[in-house]
Design a protein around this motif. Structure first.
Motif, PDB file in Angstrom:
ATOM      1  N   LYS A 229     -17.195   1.215   2.468  1.00 17.68           N
ATOM      2  CA  LYS A 229     -18.067   2.382   2.626  1.00 17.68           C
ATOM      3  C   LYS A 229     -18.825   2.576   1.324  1.00 17.68           C
ATOM      4  N   ASN A 230     -20.129   2.740   1.406  1.00 19.00           N
ATOM      5  CA  ASN A 230     -20.930   2.957   0.187  1.00 19.00           C
ATOM      6  C   ASN A 230     -20.700   1.896  -0.883  1.00 19.00           C
ATOM      7  N   GLY A 231     -20.489   0.672  -0.471  1.00 13.85           N
ATOM      8  CA  GLY A 231     -20.290  -0.389  -1.452  1.00 13.85           C
ATOM      9  C   GLY A 231     -18.928  -0.425  -2.105  1.00 13.85           C
ATOM     10  N   LYS A 232     -17.983   0.363  -1.576  1.00 12.28           N
ATOM     11  CA  LYS A 232     -16.612   0.338  -2.107  1.00 12.28           C
ATOM     12  C   LYS A 232     -15.681  -0.282  -1.063  1.00 12.28           C
ATOM     13  N   MET A 233     -14.777  -1.108  -1.496  1.00  6.86           N
ATOM     14  CA  MET A 233     -13.774  -1.717  -0.611  1.00  6.86           C
ATOM     15  C   MET A 233     -12.442  -1.007  -0.845  1.00  6.86           C
ATOM     16  N   ILE A 234     -11.955  -0.381   0.216  1.00  7.93           N
ATOM     17  CA  ILE A 234     -10.775   0.480   0.070  1.00  7.93           C
ATOM     18  C   ILE A 234      -9.746   0.187   1.160  1.00  7.93           C
ATOM     19  N   THR A 235      -8.475   0.074   0.754  1.00  8.01           N
ATOM     20  CA  THR A 235      -7.393   0.001   1.706  1.00  8.01           C
ATOM     21  C   THR A 235      -6.665   1.338   1.670  1.00  8.01           C
ATOM     22  N   PRO A 236      -6.722   2.097   2.751  1.00  4.69           N
ATOM     23  CA  PRO A 236      -6.045   3.404   2.717  1.00  4.69           C
ATOM     24  C   PRO A 236      -4.530   3.208   2.670  1.00  4.69           C
ATOM     25  N   ARG A 237      -3.866   4.072   1.947  1.00  2.00           N
ATOM     26  CA  ARG A 237      -2.406   3.974   1.916  1.00  2.00           C
ATOM     27  C   ARG A 237      -1.790   4.815   3.018  1.00  2.00           C
ATOM     28  N   GLY A 238      -2.564   5.750   3.539  1.00  2.00           N
ATOM     29  CA  GLY A 238      -2.071   6.519   4.665  1.00  2.00           C
ATOM     30  C   GLY A 238      -1.711   7.962   4.354  1.00  2.00           C
ATOM     31  N   TYR A 239      -2.207   8.482   3.225  1.00  2.00           N
ATOM     32  CA  TYR A 239      -1.841   9.848   2.831  1.00  2.00           C
ATOM     33  C   TYR A 239      -2.263  10.893   3.849  1.00  2.00           C
ATOM     34  N   ARG A 240      -3.303  10.553   4.643  1.00  2.00           N
ATOM     35  CA  ARG A 240      -3.804  11.609   5.528  1.00  2.00           C
ATOM     36  C   ARG A 240      -3.449  11.391   6.983  1.00  2.00           C
ATOM     37  N   ARG A 241      -2.449  10.524   7.229  1.00  2.00           N
ATOM     38  CA  ARG A 241      -2.035  10.307   8.614  1.00  2.00           C
ATOM     39  C   ARG A 241      -1.334  11.537   9.155  1.00  2.00           C
TER      40      ARG A 241
ATOM     41  N   ASP B 134       8.800   4.630   3.588  1.00  2.00           N
ATOM     42  CA  ASP B 134       8.264   4.758   4.944  1.00  2.00           C
ATOM     43  C   ASP B 134       7.582   6.109   5.155  1.00  2.00           C
ATOM     44  N   LEU B 135       7.307   6.831   4.054  1.00  2.00           N
ATOM     45  CA  LEU B 135       6.565   8.086   4.185  1.00  2.00           C
ATOM     46  C   LEU B 135       5.183   7.814   4.772  1.00  2.00           C
ATOM     47  N   LEU B 136       4.578   6.696   4.354  1.00  2.00           N
ATOM     48  CA  LEU B 136       3.196   6.404   4.731  1.00  2.00           C
ATOM     49  C   LEU B 136       3.059   5.113   5.531  1.00  2.00           C
ATOM     50  N   THR B 137       4.155   4.392   5.699  1.00  2.00           N
ATOM     51  CA  THR B 137       4.094   3.086   6.364  1.00  2.00           C
ATOM     52  C   THR B 137       5.218   3.001   7.375  1.00  2.00           C
ATOM     53  N   ASP B 138       4.906   2.520   8.565  1.00  4.38           N
ATOM     54  CA  ASP B 138       5.910   2.380   9.602  1.00  4.38           C
ATOM     55  C   ASP B 138       6.993   1.386   9.164  1.00  4.38           C
ATOM     56  N   ILE B 139       8.245   1.726   9.442  1.00  9.10           N
ATOM     57  CA  ILE B 139       9.350   0.857   9.015  1.00  9.10           C
ATOM     58  C   ILE B 139       9.236  -0.543   9.634  1.00  9.10           C
ATOM     59  N   ILE B 155       8.023 -14.954  -4.554  1.00  7.31           N
ATOM     60  CA  ILE B 155       8.707 -14.006  -5.423  1.00  7.31           C
ATOM     61  C   ILE B 155       8.391 -12.630  -4.847  1.00  7.31           C
ATOM     62  N   THR B 156       9.380 -11.759  -4.732  1.00  2.03           N
ATOM     63  CA  THR B 156       9.184 -10.508  -3.995  1.00  2.03           C
ATOM     64  C   THR B 156       9.469  -9.312  -4.895  1.00  2.03           C
ATOM     65  N   CYS B 157       8.408  -8.554  -5.183  1.00  2.00           N
ATOM     66  CA  CYS B 157       8.540  -7.347  -6.016  1.00  2.00           C
ATOM     67  C   CYS B 157       8.660  -6.151  -5.090  1.00  2.00           C
ATOM     68  N   ILE B 158       9.760  -5.441  -5.178  1.00  2.00           N
ATOM     69  CA  ILE B 158      10.001  -4.298  -4.294  1.00  2.00           C
ATOM     70  C   ILE B 158       9.766  -3.004  -5.063  1.00  2.00           C
ATOM     71  N   TYR B 159       8.780  -2.235  -4.593  1.00  2.00           N
ATOM     72  CA  TYR B 159       8.477  -0.912  -5.142  1.00  2.00           C
ATOM     73  C   TYR B 159       9.194   0.154  -4.298  1.00  2.00           C
ATOM     74  N   ASN B 160       9.455   1.298  -4.897  1.00  2.00           N
ATOM     75  CA  ASN B 160      10.089   2.425  -4.194  1.00  2.00           C
ATOM     76  C   ASN B 160      11.317   1.972  -3.392  1.00  2.00           C
ATOM     77  N   PRO B 161      12.264   1.305  -4.050  1.00  2.00           N
ATOM     78  CA  PRO B 161      13.355   0.674  -3.299  1.00  2.00           C
ATOM     79  C   PRO B 161      14.326   1.658  -2.648  1.00  2.00           C
ATOM     80  N   LYS B 162      14.405   2.885  -3.155  1.00  2.00           N
ATOM     81  CA  LYS B 162      15.451   3.786  -2.671  1.00  2.00           C
ATOM     82  C   LYS B 162      15.077   5.229  -2.959  1.00  2.00           C
ATOM     83  N   SER B 163      15.360   6.093  -2.021  1.00  2.00           N
ATOM     84  CA  SER B 163      15.256   7.521  -2.311  1.00  2.00           C
ATOM     85  C   SER B 163      16.362   8.210  -1.535  1.00  2.00           C
ATOM     86  N   LYS B 164      16.536   9.503  -1.759  1.00  2.00           N
ATOM     87  CA  LYS B 164      17.622  10.210  -1.072  1.00  2.00           C
ATOM     88  C   LYS B 164      17.462  10.135   0.443  1.00  2.00           C
ATOM     89  N   GLY B 165      16.209  10.162   0.889  1.00  2.00           N
ATOM     90  CA  GLY B 165      15.952  10.172   2.328  1.00  2.00           C
ATOM     91  C   GLY B 165      16.197   8.833   3.002  1.00  2.00           C
TER      92      GLY B 165
END
Lengths: 241, 241
Positions: A229-241, B134-139, B155-165
């Protein structure tokens, strides 16, 4: 003492403060000519040893020999030394030949992260890095990884997309990804990211090989959510789902 | 004018010179409290707005509103703003609400690159980044990507590996990767990479869940070539084949 210093994607302004301090602390700088040139103002009072691009093992042996004379040596590596850089081989050689020598790695900004910043925000979500260079990796392994990148719907950052010896691998990569991704999937192409001669292109998976791609180019193929959009390439993370 | 400024993994010494200069140039700093704290000495004379961790959209709207009054605003984001950071959502909101506002992204050192530097050189070769949040991404998408990481021998880099939920996702990730990787595959675990309280562990895929893992932890699982020697985790790139 050997510092493995990541010099980032551009000139010394893209280095971290820690990386700059490590260079300042060292007596001798060893590295590939092109990266040394980019940080020239920083190393004017240092002893400098440069070697050619495919002389990685020689370069590490030289750095080690100098450090064994008691000098502090910085092995510099563009982008992040730990991502397709000198970080691994330097440590392998030290572990083998002189494990008593202390090695400190200073991380840096990768070419893919710099390319992403120029494009917008294409790699905000899960991504892979794949190098198309078959100098050190079997082509069948590269293909297997491209297929895995496709099945996982990963944003796909392609390093070393093309050289004179293998001009068609980038077409092979496109064709494999087209088995999984739509032809209109956004693709960002950045040459010389964060350098004075940076060039930025946004195109699609189908048409990406129309852009003049070389070894100083990073190609970023979006996932199924990536948009332009507008010359920007963006992958949404899903904050507004 | 909005700068999206990557503040790197640690304090302001892990920022690039460009990132520091961008902060200095801005009138107002907006960000999550923890990242603001880490760069405190840099922003003492600035107006600062902080919001909580899950208030990403509010934070972006606030930054945009301030920039519309003519002030230069820095939206700060830890690590690289373009990797699981604020880079995407900030640009999405600007494109939607005020596309005339100029946005400049300054890249940074990622948490994974910082963790890798502390471990040795585990991600020198092809790698993936996967977040277990999985707050923003389907499991199911997360699982699919873990399988793809396994089939590709990445090689696999795991972000946000664990939370209370979701305390058990890291065990799920281990079990999926064990379908493809040997149980003795080296695993590096780094908490608070490049901060004063950094902790580094090297273990195996089988035993990785014995380490106390939290949200400030990066887990790096090796590929089939990764080895451990003298407390360093290294993935050879193959220079000496």
């Amino acid at each position: 003492m050997i510092y493995i210093v990541s010099t980032g994607p551009g000139n010394s302004d893209s280095m971290s403060v820690e990386a700059i301090n490590a260079i300042k602390e060292c007596d001798v700088i060893v590295g590939y000519g092109k990266y040394i040139e980019l940080i020239e103002p920083l190393i004017q009072d240092k002893m400098v040893f440069t070697t050619g691009m495919t002389k990685e093992v020689d370069r590490c042996r030289q750095a080690l020999e100098i450090s064994l004379t008691g000098k502090k040596v910085a092995m510099v590596s563009g982008g992040d030394a730990g991502v397709y850089g000198m970080g691994g081989i330097m440590q392998e050689i030290v572990l083998e030949m002189a494990p008593e020598i202390e090695v400190v790695v200073i991380p840096g900004i990768t070419a893919a992260n710099a390319a992403a910043a120029a494009l917008g925000a294409p790699i905000v979500h899960d991504s892979v890095n794949i190098s198309l260079s078959d100098l050190l990796t079997d082509i069948e392994v590269i293909k297997k990884r491209l297929h895995a990148a496709g099945t996982g719907d990963f944003i796909t950052c392609i390093y070393n997309p093309k050289s004179k010896g293998r001009p068609h691998y980038i077409e092979m990569a496109r064709d494999i990804l087209l088995e999984y991704k739509k032809s209109e999937t956004p693709v960002g192409i950045v040459k010389n990211a964060r350098r004075d001669d940076q060039e930025v292109f946004i195109t699609t998976l189908e048409k990406m090989c129309d852009v003049d791609i070389d070894m100083s180019t990073i190609v970023i193929v979006g996932n199924s959510d990536t948009f332009v959009k507008n010359g920007k390439m963006i992958t949404p993370r899903g904050y507004r789902r």
